[in-house]
Enzyme design. Sequence first.
Site, mmCIF file in Angstrom:
data_model
loop_
_atom_site.group_PDB
_atom_site.id
_atom_site.type_symbol
_atom_site.label_atom_id
_atom_site.label_comp_id
_atom_site.label_asym_id
_atom_site.label_seq_id
_atom_site.Cartn_x
_atom_site.Cartn_y
_atom_site.Cartn_z
ATOM 1 N N LYS B 75 0.710 -0.966 0.132
ATOM 2 C CA LYS B 75 0.232 -0.032 0.001
ATOM 3 C C LYS B 75 1.189 1.191 -0.065
ATOM 4 O O LYS B 75 1.997 1.453 0.429
ATOM 5 C CB LYS B 75 -0.945 0.237 1.521
ATOM 6 C CG LYS B 75 -1.579 0.766 1.358
ATOM 7 C CD LYS B 75 -2.661 0.817 2.343
ATOM 8 C CE LYS B 75 -4.107 1.449 2.499
ATOM 9 N NZ LYS B 75 -4.837 1.481 3.895
ATOM 10 N N SER B 150 -9.825 1.314 2.412
ATOM 11 C CA SER B 150 -9.225 2.580 1.862
ATOM 12 C C SER B 150 -7.931 1.734 1.462
ATOM 13 O O SER B 150 -7.272 2.237 0.278
ATOM 14 C CB SER B 150 -8.615 4.118 2.654
ATOM 15 O OG SER B 150 -7.475 2.701 3.643
ATOM 16 N N SER B 174 -10.557 -0.537 6.955
ATOM 17 C CA SER B 174 -9.406 -0.412 5.342
ATOM 18 C C SER B 174 -8.500 -2.346 5.034
ATOM 19 O O SER B 174 -7.872 -1.919 3.732
ATOM 20 C CB SER B 174 -8.262 0.920 5.313
ATOM 21 O OG SER B 174 -9.818 2.470 5.660
#
Lengths: 96, 471
Positions: B75, B150, B174
């Site tokens: 990420k 997310s 997330s």
Amino acid sequence: MSDFDVATVHHIARLARLRADSDQSESLAAELARIVDFVGVLEQLPTPAATFEDERTTPLREDVVSTTSRPDELLAGAPDVDGSHLRVPAVIRDAT
Amino acid sequence: MSATASELAAALRAGTVTSAELCEQALAAAEGASDLGIFITLDPAGARAAAAQADAEIAAGQDRGPLHGIPIALKDNLCTEGLRTTCASRLLRDWIAPYDATVVQRLRDAGAVAIGKTNMDEFAMGSSNENSAFGPVRNPRDPSRVPGGSSGGSAAAVAAGIVPLALGSDTGGSVRQPAALCGVVGLKPSWGRVSRYGLVAFGSSLDQVGPIANDVAGAAALLQAIAGPDPLDSTCSGEPAGDYSAGLGGDAPLRVGLPREYVDELSTEARAALDAGLAALGDIEVVDVSLPHTSFAIATYYVLASAEASTNLSRFDGVRYGARIEPGGEGLDGMYTATRSDGFGAEVQRRILLGTFALSSGYYDAYYGKAQTAREAIRGDFVAAFADVDVLVGLTAPTTAFPLGSKTADPVQMYLSDIFTIPASLAGLPAISVPVGTDGDGLPWGLHLIGPELAEARVLSAAARVERGLA
């Protein structure tokens, strides 16, 4: 929360160093008012609420000197640098 | 690639495939799926070098463990030395971290091959991956729908078969919610189980790095590589990491708590998915439990996470990191305001404003203070429940993947996507999402299993039972 009006948006935006343009501030006030209304459910929380013992502690480590700072690499990520200094616009503006 | 990390690890050792070949497959798949917006930055040169090194080491008999030579995605809020870390923000578009996050360093030490940085909601704020300065991520199962957020890019990278493993971060769901919406496995460890050093901070008392994988064993192996004490993060637990793979085959009787607050409002179709998950768990006793403060969870989360965000994101002021906008003639203060207003997207600004409001004079006690009290009560609910049950079970999200744009007009509706994941985040507990069938449109449901603090091995073992039960 009915007192979340345009004036509050301007005050909070100023604290957060964000721009609240006049054409946006009304819609922003309405949007934030809805969110603040939503979190207003917290007012219904019975007090005092249940508490319990927290057993977590902060782990300690040996107090050993180490050198990990790399000033040149850290400064490389900054937008404006003069030698080993971060350069910023004037803090105190000329009164004239 | 649809193979799991353990299948690939076996193939690498048998000599039927090389890490270089896996790396090229992953890079080609990422290029081929560029319409899905999964990656912000690919790193072909770094990945090829890591793969070549892994191949040389494996050929020489050196074995770094189950991740050695396996492609992985990161990420883009995890700092990577020499490769930009944008947090999907215009403000950090070209920012390069001076060091690796601890989790990234540990993956390099484990011989994993990082192929690039995945798209996300800006600064990890969002539940649909539509809040990115680099454009939205699309769900590989149905590109008209969101992947969740997310960590939408990381979940989509695994779901699209680009990589078998990825790292995400989870503040209120997330990792787990996008894992559920994309049909893959996602684990949020206990707060403090994994180092946050080099994870760009959003809500520090909630943030945790977690594995996303195409099977439970992969998530366990990835957690094993990143978990454990870190002298660079004083909030990281001093408890040594457990053995997360050893118990995956276990099938001992389990007491499973079914919180009525998590099931009362479920649709018929959602309830059927939950029941399928309970059946797949095998030898269990289902216990009706109550987590009475659940109704306060989302409000508590949005006050606390936003308050922490308003503080954490004050460091992005145009002085030390990333871009600067200088309007001229307005001095330092004008530069701060111009840089932040231009650099942050709408949702990030909304949360900074909410957080600043909650911390401001006259409102602190009513919002931040109340939310802290509610958080303690929510933790207390879990402590009481785990006195009687081994794990708590529900669904990860109340719906399957929703169409892009369908919730962007109403922030509160978007926040409700995280209703089942937020309580475990507030309580700092480990929780996993494991696929549990699909809806009538073929979109995946995720089963959500929560365990007591530091019981990652238990939730992984329970998730493995579901996986086997549905196989």
